[in-house]
Design a protein around this motif. Structure first.
Motif, short mmCIF file in Angstrom:
data_model
loop_
_atom_site.label_atom_id
_atom_site.label_comp_id
_atom_site.label_asym_id
_atom_site.label_seq_id
_atom_site.Cartn_x
_atom_site.Cartn_y
_atom_site.Cartn_z
N TYR A 3 0.80 -1.22 0.00
CA TYR A 3 0.00 0.00 0.00
C TYR A 3 0.84 1.28 0.00
O TYR A 3 0.46 2.26 -0.56
N GLY A 54 -5.43 -0.20 11.48
CA GLY A 54 -4.42 0.82 11.22
C GLY A 54 -4.70 2.09 11.98
O GLY A 54 -5.82 2.33 12.46
N GLU A 57 -2.47 5.16 8.15
CA GLU A 57 -3.10 4.68 6.93
C GLU A 57 -4.05 3.58 7.34
O GLU A 57 -3.65 2.49 7.67
N ARG A 58 -5.33 3.89 7.36
CA ARG A 58 -6.33 2.91 7.80
C ARG A 58 -6.86 2.12 6.62
O ARG A 58 -6.93 2.61 5.51
N SER A 59 -7.25 0.87 6.91
CA SER A 59 -7.79 -0.02 5.88
C SER A 59 -9.07 -0.68 6.35
O SER A 59 -9.24 -0.93 7.54
N THR A 61 -11.44 -4.10 5.57
CA THR A 61 -11.50 -5.41 4.91
C THR A 61 -12.90 -5.97 5.07
O THR A 61 -13.43 -6.01 6.17
N ASN A 73 -10.84 -4.90 -0.07
CA ASN A 73 -9.96 -4.11 0.79
C ASN A 73 -9.94 -2.68 0.28
O ASN A 73 -9.90 -2.46 -0.93
N THR A 75 -7.92 1.13 1.25
CA THR A 75 -6.91 1.79 2.07
C THR A 75 -7.05 3.30 1.90
O THR A 75 -7.22 3.79 0.79
N THR A 82 -9.88 7.45 0.86
CA THR A 82 -9.55 6.18 0.21
C THR A 82 -8.87 6.47 -1.13
O THR A 82 -9.36 7.27 -1.92
#
Length: 170
Positions: A3, A54, A57-59, A61, A73, A75, A82
């Motif tokens: 990422y 995270g 940088e958050r993700s 799923t 997914n 990110t 995003t």
């Protein structure tokens, strides 16, 4: 994961596309530029066990189904937008039928173009907002993998990528 070193797409060449997909028009219901909270909210009805991970940088799923599940997914940059989405799904379609169908279901038009994403030869479409759909890869479970990447968002929020692991020979 890869990422943090996404490719710079501004030099990838001209792609054939006449329409940008918005979240309300596309099959995923999400699109680059949405916040992680918006993405989670859009996916939650299909993903009861949605995960957000995270700190910078958050993700998100999202896993839909059991064996051979569809996995989505997304990110976000450190500013919460995003910029990267990938999903894996089983499909019986032949490769070209699948990628053209996916592009159409995301609101993108035209035949796309052959291009490299990392070391993979994929089909790609460029949306008006700068997002690029890459489609046509398969994982070890034979699910198709597709990516929507918006480097403009990533660069606006965090500066230009230092390393681009893509062969940008176009």
């Amino acid at each position: 994961m890869h990422y943090r070193t996404l490719p710079t797409l501004s030099a990838v060449g001209i792609f054939i596309s006449v329409a940008a997909a918005s979240a309300s028009e596309n099959r995923l219901g999400i699109w680059p530029g949405m916040t992680i909270e918006e993405v989670a909210s859009a996916l939650k009805p299909r993903c009861p066990d949605i995960m957000i991970v995270g700190s910078d940088e958050r993700s998100v799923t999202c896993r839909i189904g059991g064996v051979g599940a569809t996995v989505i997914n997304a990110t976000a940059s450190t500013k919460g937008r995003t910029y990267y989405i990938d999903w894996r799904e089983a499909a019986d379609d032949e490769l070209m039928s699948y990628v053209k169908r996916i592009a159409g279901e995301l609101g993108l038009r035209g035949p796309g173009k052959g291009c490299k994403f990392y070391d993979y030869e994929l089909r790609c479409w460029r949306a008006k907002d700068g997002s690029v759909l890459y489609s046509g890869e398969r994982d070890a479970q034979k699910r198709y993998i597709s990516y929507i990447v918006n480097d403009r968002i990533k660069e606006e929020d965090e500066g230009p990528a230092i390393e681009a692991p893509v062969n940008r020979d176009e």
